[in-house]
Motif scaffolding. Structure first.
Motif, PDB file in Angstrom:
ATOM      1  N   GLU A  94      45.066  29.302  66.799  1.00 56.53           N
ATOM      2  CA  GLU A  94      43.771  29.399  66.129  1.00 56.53           C
ATOM      3  C   GLU A  94      43.541  28.128  65.284  1.00 56.53           C
ATOM      4  O   GLU A  94      44.494  27.442  64.895  1.00 56.53           O
ATOM      5  N   GLU A  95      42.286  27.844  65.031  1.00 57.85           N
ATOM      6  CA  GLU A  95      41.953  26.764  64.108  1.00 57.85           C
ATOM      7  C   GLU A  95      42.316  27.179  62.680  1.00 57.85           C
ATOM      8  O   GLU A  95      42.185  28.352  62.317  1.00 57.85           O
ATOM      9  N   PRO A  96      42.798  26.262  61.810  1.00 60.44           N
ATOM     10  CA  PRO A  96      43.124  26.626  60.415  1.00 60.44           C
ATOM     11  C   PRO A  96      41.887  27.164  59.689  1.00 60.44           C
ATOM     12  O   PRO A  96      40.771  26.712  59.927  1.00 60.44           O
ATOM     13  N   THR A  97      42.090  28.128  58.838  1.00 60.29           N
ATOM     14  CA  THR A  97      41.005  28.731  58.058  1.00 60.29           C
ATOM     15  C   THR A  97      41.364  28.709  56.581  1.00 60.29           C
ATOM     16  O   THR A  97      42.545  28.628  56.202  1.00 60.29           O
ATOM     17  N   ASP A  98      40.309  28.771  55.693  1.00 61.69           N
ATOM     18  CA  ASP A  98      40.508  28.688  54.229  1.00 61.69           C
ATOM     19  C   ASP A  98      40.746  30.063  53.661  1.00 61.69           C
ATOM     20  O   ASP A  98      40.140  31.070  54.103  1.00 61.69           O
ATOM     21  N   LEU A  99      41.609  30.084  52.647  1.00 55.74           N
ATOM     22  CA  LEU A  99      41.930  31.320  51.935  1.00 55.74           C
ATOM     23  C   LEU A  99      41.894  31.004  50.449  1.00 55.74           C
ATOM     24  O   LEU A  99      42.719  30.236  49.962  1.00 55.74           O
ATOM     25  N   GLU A 100      40.895  31.538  49.677  1.00 57.65           N
ATOM     26  CA  GLU A 100      40.721  31.250  48.238  1.00 57.65           C
ATOM     27  C   GLU A 100      41.153  32.450  47.422  1.00 57.65           C
ATOM     28  O   GLU A 100      40.735  33.596  47.696  1.00 57.65           O
ATOM     29  N   ILE A 101      41.993  32.173  46.417  1.00 57.18           N
ATOM     30  CA  ILE A 101      42.510  33.213  45.527  1.00 57.18           C
ATOM     31  C   ILE A 101      42.012  32.910  44.127  1.00 57.18           C
ATOM     32  O   ILE A 101      42.281  31.832  43.582  1.00 57.18           O
ATOM     33  N   VAL A 102      41.247  33.846  43.509  1.00 62.42           N
ATOM     34  CA  VAL A 102      40.661  33.692  42.182  1.00 62.42           C
ATOM     35  C   VAL A 102      41.502  34.472  41.188  1.00 62.42           C
ATOM     36  O   VAL A 102      41.828  35.659  41.416  1.00 62.42           O
ATOM     37  N   VAL A 103      41.842  33.808  40.028  1.00 62.04           N
ATOM     38  CA  VAL A 103      42.639  34.435  38.977  1.00 62.04           C
ATOM     39  C   VAL A 103      41.681  35.091  37.997  1.00 62.04           C
ATOM     40  O   VAL A 103      40.805  34.419  37.423  1.00 62.04           O
ATOM     41  N   VAL A 104      41.826  36.366  37.805  1.00 60.57           N
ATOM     42  CA  VAL A 104      40.952  37.139  36.913  1.00 60.57           C
ATOM     43  C   VAL A 104      41.493  37.045  35.485  1.00 60.57           C
ATOM     44  O   VAL A 104      42.705  37.218  35.262  1.00 60.57           O
ATOM     45  N   ASP A 105      40.564  36.741  34.483  1.00 62.58           N
ATOM     46  CA  ASP A 105      40.957  36.515  33.081  1.00 62.58           C
ATOM     47  C   ASP A 105      41.315  37.809  32.393  1.00 62.58           C
ATOM     48  O   ASP A 105      40.743  38.876  32.669  1.00 62.58           O
ATOM     49  N   GLN A 106      42.280  37.720  31.471  1.00 66.12           N
ATOM     50  CA  GLN A 106      42.623  38.786  30.547  1.00 66.12           C
ATOM     51  C   GLN A 106      42.532  38.235  29.127  1.00 66.12           C
ATOM     52  O   GLN A 106      42.656  37.036  28.905  1.00 66.12           O
ATOM     53  N   ASN A 107      42.328  39.071  28.131  1.00 61.68           N
ATOM     54  CA  ASN A 107      42.214  38.652  26.724  1.00 61.68           C
ATOM     55  C   ASN A 107      43.609  38.432  26.165  1.00 61.68           C
ATOM     56  O   ASN A 107      44.135  39.230  25.394  1.00 61.68           O
ATOM     57  N   ASP A 108      44.183  37.317  26.512  1.00 61.99           N
ATOM     58  CA  ASP A 108      45.543  36.997  26.086  1.00 61.99           C
ATOM     59  C   ASP A 108      45.599  35.793  25.149  1.00 61.99           C
ATOM     60  O   ASP A 108      46.683  35.256  24.896  1.00 61.99           O
ATOM     61  N   ASN A 109      44.455  35.329  24.601  1.00 60.97           N
ATOM     62  CA  ASN A 109      44.424  34.195  23.669  1.00 60.97           C
ATOM     63  C   ASN A 109      43.585  34.560  22.453  1.00 60.97           C
ATOM     64  O   ASN A 109      42.441  35.031  22.577  1.00 60.97           O
ATOM     65  N   ARG A 110      44.163  34.305  21.278  1.00 60.48           N
ATOM     66  CA  ARG A 110      43.429  34.518  20.040  1.00 60.48           C
ATOM     67  C   ARG A 110      42.449  33.367  19.810  1.00 60.48           C
ATOM     68  O   ARG A 110      42.709  32.224  20.203  1.00 60.48           O
TER      69      ARG A 110
END
Length: 785
Positions: A133-149
């Motif tokens: 198969e031809e190469p395909t893109d795979l995007e992974i998004v990091v979801v934010d958490q309230n971990d910084n004051r």
């Protein structure tokens, strides 16, 4: 190759499960990214895979994210791989894939603040390594958490505001940041004031952080600095928090007028003094010390019409310093009552509680002291004629005593009189001359003579005043003008040349000098018939011939008068040489030689003078040649006739030359073999005047008288030395010289024979007994017993 459609609902369910942070392992959804939907007549592109969301800080690892498949081969016949950041690029090892099943796993905790998304490439190969198969893109998004004051940009915020500022006045602004996703509530910040330490005079905007005043009552004199505690919280005020401080300083305004500490001040001042401080006026002001709102300015309202006093402000204490700027006089006023006001340098605020300026009364008592006399006119200028005789009155330089209530007597004396020209009466100050002042005195400056007179009283201690007496020496016309030059030349033809220009000088100063008047003496009528004199300017005139005159020297009598009062006139003689001139109007050389330099010298007298000079030259010529002939009669040595007394003999040994190597100019063998000199033939003619020849060949100088006493021996030796030095036969000093010939048959042989004997037994000292008492001691030591 057919593309597999993405199962949208399964992917959406996976995304929702990950965004909620579900910790349990679940079966990942299966994606067919290369499957294509069937269509009649054309082939579509593969669908774009939506991003895969995963929460940051996920702790249960490894965590399955998704499974990808290809429908080109059955299960187990396809090898899957992924590439990109998080796999084979930094940060490495975050993601991995099962190469046979196509399952993608999360292997490390994610931090959205470092990387918020990953873009990977997926590959499908057969077992032989060929691309399925031809190469395909795979995007992974990091979801934010309230971990910084949230964090304030500064630990302490500062602000300044004027005291008495109106509510709502801006003071300063507090700022904070949050590293979480600004698109979520995790970074939604809210500001608040936790503590003010007093009344609620300040507020902060919860969204912008601006701090403003909220009510009136800010008074720097009550509280100058306010300390506020600030807080910021995320999640719109319900999340994590942070604190900081705000320091607000109230700036001073002139809302307090200065005031005297007392209503009346008492001081004392000494008369006849200026530039002294009398006392201080104390004031108080509640405004900021050192500021223009605090600085006081004092004004004397009344009680000092003549301006004797002044008040300056001490910048350190803000007190008023009263000083005397013009000397006080006890006899004129014994006490001064001053009314003084004080106010600030800047205008007072309209809401100030007190009046703009305060007033006080100052009483100054004048103390009486002994004052110096005062000259009625100082400096005193007067004039005196030049050459005034001794005893001529000059002026009365008197003074007065300002101490009218004290009975004192004044006296006068000179302090400066460089020519000692003046005489001062000690009781009255009467000044007169005591001798004649020379007009050439170096102390006369532009015709003025300056003297200093002292006046002093008889108090204890006495006070002295200094007065300057300036005397202008009036010029007197006591010098007649003088002709310049006193001689000259004119062409014998009246129409040749420009004439003789005559000038005049006068030792007197203007107006007793020029213009000068030139005139031919009227008592000699023939002058006017032969000569004409015309004025050129104020100081020069031109002399011309009326007709042709005989060449030679002519003496004219002129009258020269100045313009002084009364005028001075003098008869002066002018020597004019009338000569024959060339075309250019200049005397020819022969005629110019007849020009005379002194008055009354004729051509005959000049011939007599020349003849006399020639006769004197003829008489002095034989005298100059006489020493040449006298040298032929010299036949004796320099010290002839001294053989009888050995004590007074001076043997004239000549000098030696430049050393042993200098043997080219003279024959030194003659010194080594004197006996061979007899074989030498005498030179013909005049013997050479050389000191390096035998003594018989040198002409000795004239004999001199022997000294009469031992005390004259030094003069005798010096005279002989001078005669030897002036001998013309002396050769140069830098040549080799030969010793004088000492005769034949000398027992000594050479000079070296002096040291040829080692003992005294062959020496005869019996002659020492015949040399007199001065050699008696030597005769006793060395003579025969």
């Amino acid at each position: 190759m057919d593309a597999v459609l993405l199962v949208a609902l399964g992917l959406l369910a996976q995304s929702l499960g990950l965004s909620l942070g579900v910790p349990r392992l679940r079966r990942p959804s299966t994606l067919f990214p290369w499957r294509r939907a069937p269509a009649a007549g054309r082939v579509r592109r593969a669908w774009v895979i939506p991003p895969i969301s995963v929460s940051e800080n996920h702790k249960r690892l490894p965590y399955p994210l998704v499974q990808i498949k290809s429908d080109k081969q059955p299960l187990g016949s396809v090898i899957y791989s992924i590439q990109g950041p998080g796999v084979d690029e930094e940060p490495r090892g975050v993601f991995s894939i099962d190469k046979f099943t196509g399952k993608v796993f999360l292997n490390a905790m994610l931090d959205r603040e470092k990387t918020d998304r990953f873009r990977l490439r997926a590959f499908a190969l057969d077992l032989g390594g060929s691309t399925l198969e031809e190469p395909t893109d795979l995007e992974i998004v990091v979801v934010d958490q309230n971990d910084n004051r949230p964090v304030f940009r500064q630990e302490v915020f500062t602000g300044r505001v004027l005291e008495g500022a109106a509510p709502g006045t801006y003071v300063t602004r507090a700022e904070a940041t949050d590293a979480d996703d600004p698109e979520t509530d995790n970074a939604a910040l809210r500001y608040s004031v936790l503590e003010q330490g007093g009344p609620q005079l300040f507020s902060i905007d919860e969204h912008t952080g601006e701090i403003r005043t909220v009510q009136v009552g800010l008074d720097r004199e009550v509280l100058a600095v306010y300390n506020l505690t600030l807080q910021v919280a995320d999640m719109s005020g319900d999340g994590l928090t942070a604190t900081a401080s705000a320091i607000i300083t109230l700036e001073d305004v002139n809302d307090n007028a200065p005031g005297f500490t007392r209503d009346e001040f008492f001081m004392e001042a000494t008369e006849a003094m200026s530039g002294v401080d009398v006392g201080r006026l104390e004031v108080e002001d509640r405004d900021l010390p050192g500021s223009p709102n605090w600085a006081a300015r004092f004004t004397i309202l009344e009680g000092d019409p003549d301006g004797h006093f002044a008040i300056r402000t001490d910048p350190k204490t803000n007190e008023g310093v009263l000083s005397v700027v013009k000397p006080l006089d006890y006899e004129s006023c014994e006490q001064y009552d001053l009314r003084v006001a004080v106010q600030n340098e800047v205008p007072l605020q309209a809401a100030a509680p007190r009046a703009e300026r305060d007033q006080a009364r100052v009483s100054v008592q004048v103390q009486d002291v002994n004052e110096a006399p005062v000259f009625q006119e100082n400096p005193l200028r007067t004039s005196l004629a030049e050459g005034a005789a001794p005893g001529t009155p000059v002026a009365t330089f008197s003074a007065r005593d300002p101490d009218t209530q004290q009975l004192q007597r004044l006296s006068y004396s000179k302090d400066y009189d460089p020519e000692d020209w003046l005489q001062v009466d000690g009781a009255t100050g009467w000044v007169q001359t005591q001798r004649v002042l020379s007009p050439a005195s170096p102390f006369l400056k532009d015709g003025w003579y300056r003297a200093i007179i002292l006046a002093y009283d008889d108090a204890s201690p006495p006070c002295t005043a200094t007065g300057t007496l300036s005397i202008e020496i009036l010029e007197v016309n006591d010098h007649a003008p003088e002709l310049s030059p006193p001689s000259g030349s004119l062409c014998s033809e009246p129409d040749q040349g420009s004439g003789l220009v005559l000038g005049a000088t006068d030792e007197d100063l203007p107006p007793h000098g020029a213009p000068f008047h030139f005139q031919l003496n009227p008592r000699i009528p023939e002058l006017a018939r032969n000569w004409s004199l015309s004025q050129i300017n104020m100081s020069h005139a031109r002399l011309r011939l009326q007709h042709q005159l005989q060449e030679g020297l002519h003496r004219l009598s002129l009258l020269l008068r100045d313009s002084g009062q009364p005028p001075q006139q003098r008869e002066q003689h002018l020597n004019v040489t009338v000569c024959r001139c060339g075309p250019d109007g200049v005397c020819l050389q022969g005629a110019a030689a007849l020009r005379a330099k002194g008055p009354g010298i004729s051509l005959g007298a000049l011939v007599i003078v020349l003849a006399t000079v020639i006769l004197l030259l003829l008489l002095t010529l034989p005298l100059a040649l006489l020493p040449r002939f006298r040298q032929q009669s010299w036949d004796k040595g320099l010290l002839q006739g001294l053989q009888d007394d050995l004590r007074d003999n001076i043997l004239n040994y000549d000098e030696q030359g430049g050393g042993e190597e200098d043997q080219d100019a003279y024959d030194i063998s003659q010194l080594r073999h004197p006996s061979e000199l007899t074989a030498l033939s005498a030179p013909l003619g005049r013997p050479p005047l050389r000191r390096d020849t035998p003594l018989s060949r040198v002409r000795p100088p004239a004999s001199r008288a022997l000294p009469t006493s031992p005390a004259d021996m030094a003069d005798f030796i010096n005279d002989g030395l001078e005669a030897a030095d002036s001998d013309l036969s002396v050769p140069p000093y830098d040549t080799a010289l030969i010793y004088d010939y000492e005769g034949d048959g000398s027992m000594a042989g050479t000079l070296s024979s002096i040291l040829s004997s080692l003992g005294d037994e062959d020496q005869d000292y019996s002659c020492l007994q015949d040399w007199g008492p001065r050699f008696a001691r030597l005769a006793d030591l060395y003579g025969p017993p």
